[in-house]
Design a protein around this motif. Structure first.
Motif, mmCIF file in Angstrom:
data_model
loop_
_atom_site.group_PDB
_atom_site.id
_atom_site.type_symbol
_atom_site.label_atom_id
_atom_site.label_comp_id
_atom_site.label_asym_id
_atom_site.label_seq_id
_atom_site.Cartn_x
_atom_site.Cartn_y
_atom_site.Cartn_z
ATOM 1 N N VAL A 36 -11.399 24.600 8.296
ATOM 2 C CA VAL A 36 -10.473 23.773 7.503
ATOM 3 C C VAL A 36 -10.106 24.559 6.251
ATOM 4 N N ARG A 37 -8.810 24.639 5.976
ATOM 5 C CA ARG A 37 -8.359 25.343 4.774
ATOM 6 C C ARG A 37 -8.126 24.346 3.641
ATOM 7 N N GLY A 38 -8.596 24.663 2.460
ATOM 8 C CA GLY A 38 -8.348 23.782 1.322
ATOM 9 C C GLY A 38 -9.036 24.314 0.084
ATOM 10 N N ASP A 39 -8.918 23.525 -0.989
ATOM 11 C CA ASP A 39 -9.497 23.891 -2.277
ATOM 12 C C ASP A 39 -10.808 23.121 -2.469
ATOM 13 N N MET A 40 -11.857 23.830 -2.864
ATOM 14 C CA MET A 40 -13.167 23.172 -2.984
ATOM 15 C C MET A 40 -13.167 22.014 -3.991
ATOM 16 N N ARG A 41 -12.191 21.992 -4.890
ATOM 17 C CA ARG A 41 -12.128 20.881 -5.854
ATOM 18 C C ARG A 41 -11.625 19.599 -5.214
ATOM 19 N N ARG A 42 -11.063 19.729 -4.006
ATOM 20 C CA ARG A 42 -10.509 18.544 -3.320
ATOM 21 C C ARG A 42 -10.996 18.530 -1.877
ATOM 22 N N LEU A 43 -12.286 18.269 -1.687
ATOM 23 C CA LEU A 43 -12.845 18.295 -0.331
ATOM 24 C C LEU A 43 -12.434 17.026 0.430
ATOM 25 N N SER A 67 -26.812 19.166 14.776
ATOM 26 C CA SER A 67 -26.537 18.591 13.446
ATOM 27 C C SER A 67 -25.195 19.111 12.927
ATOM 28 N N SER A 68 -24.576 18.311 12.065
ATOM 29 C CA SER A 68 -23.280 18.720 11.497
ATOM 30 C C SER A 68 -23.517 19.410 10.156
ATOM 31 N N LEU A 69 -22.935 20.596 10.013
ATOM 32 C CA LEU A 69 -23.189 21.418 8.821
ATOM 33 C C LEU A 69 -21.866 21.914 8.242
ATOM 34 N N LEU A 70 -21.692 21.697 6.949
ATOM 35 C CA LEU A 70 -20.499 22.182 6.243
ATOM 36 C C LEU A 70 -20.841 23.501 5.546
ATOM 37 N N ASP A 71 -20.119 24.573 5.895
ATOM 38 C CA ASP A 71 -20.258 25.842 5.163
ATOM 39 C C ASP A 71 -19.085 25.899 4.177
ATOM 40 N N LEU A 72 -19.381 25.494 2.945
ATOM 41 C CA LEU A 72 -18.344 25.394 1.911
ATOM 42 C C LEU A 72 -18.083 26.780 1.317
ATOM 43 N N CYS A 73 -16.830 27.216 1.382
ATOM 44 C CA CYS A 73 -16.441 28.584 1.007
ATOM 45 C C CYS A 73 -17.066 29.571 1.997
ATOM 46 N N CYS A 74 -16.773 29.338 3.257
ATOM 47 C CA CYS A 74 -17.397 30.123 4.345
ATOM 48 C C CYS A 74 -16.873 31.539 4.407
ATOM 49 N N GLY A 75 -15.706 31.805 3.773
ATOM 50 C CA GLY A 75 -15.131 33.146 3.840
ATOM 51 C C GLY A 75 -14.900 33.563 5.288
ATOM 52 N N PHE A 111 -14.097 28.115 -11.971
ATOM 53 C CA PHE A 111 -12.990 27.480 -12.702
ATOM 54 C C PHE A 111 -13.260 27.441 -14.204
ATOM 55 N N PRO A 112 -12.183 27.519 -15.012
ATOM 56 C CA PRO A 112 -12.400 27.533 -16.467
ATOM 57 C C PRO A 112 -13.050 26.249 -16.993
ATOM 58 N N GLU A 113 -12.781 25.103 -16.323
ATOM 59 C CA GLU A 113 -13.377 23.850 -16.816
ATOM 60 C C GLU A 113 -14.606 23.472 -15.997
ATOM 61 N N LEU A 114 -15.687 23.178 -16.703
ATOM 62 C CA LEU A 114 -16.918 22.730 -16.040
ATOM 63 C C LEU A 114 -16.641 21.495 -15.176
ATOM 64 N N SER A 115 -15.698 20.668 -15.622
ATOM 65 C CA SER A 115 -15.400 19.426 -14.877
ATOM 66 C C SER A 115 -14.951 19.731 -13.445
ATOM 67 N N ASP A 116 -14.357 20.913 -13.208
ATOM 68 C CA ASP A 116 -13.959 21.266 -11.842
ATOM 69 C C ASP A 116 -15.181 21.594 -10.971
ATOM 70 N N ASP A 117 -16.205 22.160 -11.585
ATOM 71 C CA ASP A 117 -17.446 22.397 -10.825
ATOM 72 C C ASP A 117 -18.079 21.056 -10.443
ATOM 73 N N ILE A 118 -18.061 20.127 -11.379
ATOM 74 C CA ILE A 118 -18.653 18.802 -11.099
ATOM 75 C C ILE A 118 -17.841 18.097 -10.016
ATOM 76 N N LYS A 119 -16.521 18.237 -10.106
ATOM 77 C CA LYS A 119 -15.644 17.648 -9.089
ATOM 78 C C LYS A 119 -16.002 18.211 -7.700
ATOM 79 N N THR A 120 -16.233 19.524 -7.638
ATOM 80 C CA THR A 120 -16.617 20.161 -6.367
ATOM 81 C C THR A 120 -17.933 19.569 -5.851
ATOM 82 N N LEU A 121 -18.907 19.444 -6.741
ATOM 83 C CA LEU A 121 -20.218 18.920 -6.316
ATOM 84 C C LEU A 121 -20.106 17.455 -5.896
ATOM 85 N N ARG A 122 -19.242 16.699 -6.585
ATOM 86 C CA ARG A 122 -19.045 15.291 -6.173
ATOM 87 C C ARG A 122 -18.442 15.248 -4.772
ATOM 88 N N GLY A 123 -17.537 16.201 -4.492
ATOM 89 C CA GLY A 123 -16.936 16.282 -3.159
ATOM 90 C C GLY A 123 -17.990 16.578 -2.098
#
Ligand SMILES: C[S@@+](CC[C@H](N)C(=O)[O-])C[C@H]1O[C@@H](n2cnc3c(N)ncnc32)[C@H](O)[C@@H]1O
Length: 253
Positions: free
Chosen positions: A95-102, A45-53, A121-133
């Motif tokens: 993959v390197r990138g910002d979680m707000r722009r998956l 199965s394909s699995l994304l580890d978001l912010c895998c560190g 992030f200071p704005e809640l909208s950035d968390d929502i953007k991450t979850l939408r991604g």
């Protein structure tokens, strides 16, 4: 307390904070096993580890037969994840990138975000953007497991200041300011030789109701909650808030 907007860019460097200390690495196999059990994924199965560190969970998922993509902003941590995979004789796509722009579209059977790697992030909208991604990255019906510090626990056990001994023999002084939105922190680290370094950061505080609302807003449906990687029921007194959510199989549902 004023925290730099993009604090994560200078915080997540090994010279200041190492998410893969010996204790954290030792916990990763059991945590990864719990996660895969709850995601009910077949081998391959394909699995994304978001912010895998540095990839302490990602390599465990790969060793258990998953096709793992690790995504993170820190180039240093990603290099460490690649080295860890090589050492464990397994492979990761990193993959390197910002979680707000998956940059993913409908390609994953499941995604995870572990060890409070969300709400930065200071704005809640950035968390929502991450979850939408995340929702966009999942196949229809795909699952998302999110592991956060439990906001209810943080509020009930709030201490404006504390000291703790660090794994390298140094000390960490934490100063905290709690608002309705989240936790503003300042870490002062005193290294084993007495050298000091300081960073500020912010984490938005999520309890069960707030994370459920955010997930729904992003098109993900919360299904189950646990209070720890031992599978205990989630309570206000639980340290962790582990949530399993699903992307609906079709837009009509
Ligand atoms: C607390 S660490 C956890 C790492 C890993 N999940 C673990 O459990 O070891 C948070 C991770 O989020 C990453 N991160 C922070 N801000 C980010 C951003 N805007 N986009 C992508 N990754 C980010 C950091 O580089 C770091 O690896």
């Amino acid at each position: 307390m004023k925290v730099p907007r993009e604090w994560h860019k200078s915080f997540f460097v090994n010279s200041f904070y190492n998410p893969a200390g010996a204790r954290a690495v030792a916990k990763a196999p059991a945590e990864a096993a719990f996660v895969l059990k709850k995601l009910e994924l077949k081998k391959g199965s394909s699995l994304l580890d978001l912010c895998c560190g540095p990839g302490r969970h990602a390599v465990e998922f790969a060793r258990r037969g998953m096709g793992v993509t690790g995504f993170d902003f820190s180039a240093e941590y990603l290099r460490e994840a690649a080295a860890r995979a090589k050492k464990k004789k397994t492979a990761l796509r990193l993959v390197r990138g910002d979680m707000r722009r998956l940059p993913f579209n409908g390609e994953f059977d499941a995604a995870v975000n572990l060890f409070t790697s969300f709400g930065y992030f200071p704005e809640l909208s950035d968390d929502i953007k991450t979850l939408r991604g995340v929702a966009r990255a999942l196949k229809p019906g795909g699952l998302f497991l999110l592991d956060l510090a439990n906001g209810a626990w943080i509020r009930n056990n709030f201490r404006p200041r504390s000291w703790q001994e660090w794994e390298d023999g140094g000390w960490l002084l934490e100063e905290r300011l709690l608002t309705a939105d989240g936790n503003f922190n300042e870490w002062l680290k005193v290294g084993p030789a007495g050298e000091t370094s300081r960073r500020k950061f912010f984490t938005r505080i999520y309890d069960k109701a707030r994370i459920s609302a955010a997930l729904r807003k992003a098109g993900l449906r919360p299904l189950r909650f646990w209070g720890g990687f031992d599978g205990v029921r989630m309570r206000p007194s639980s340290l962790r808030l582990i949530c399993l959510a699903r992307k609906p199989a079709s837009a009509a549902r």
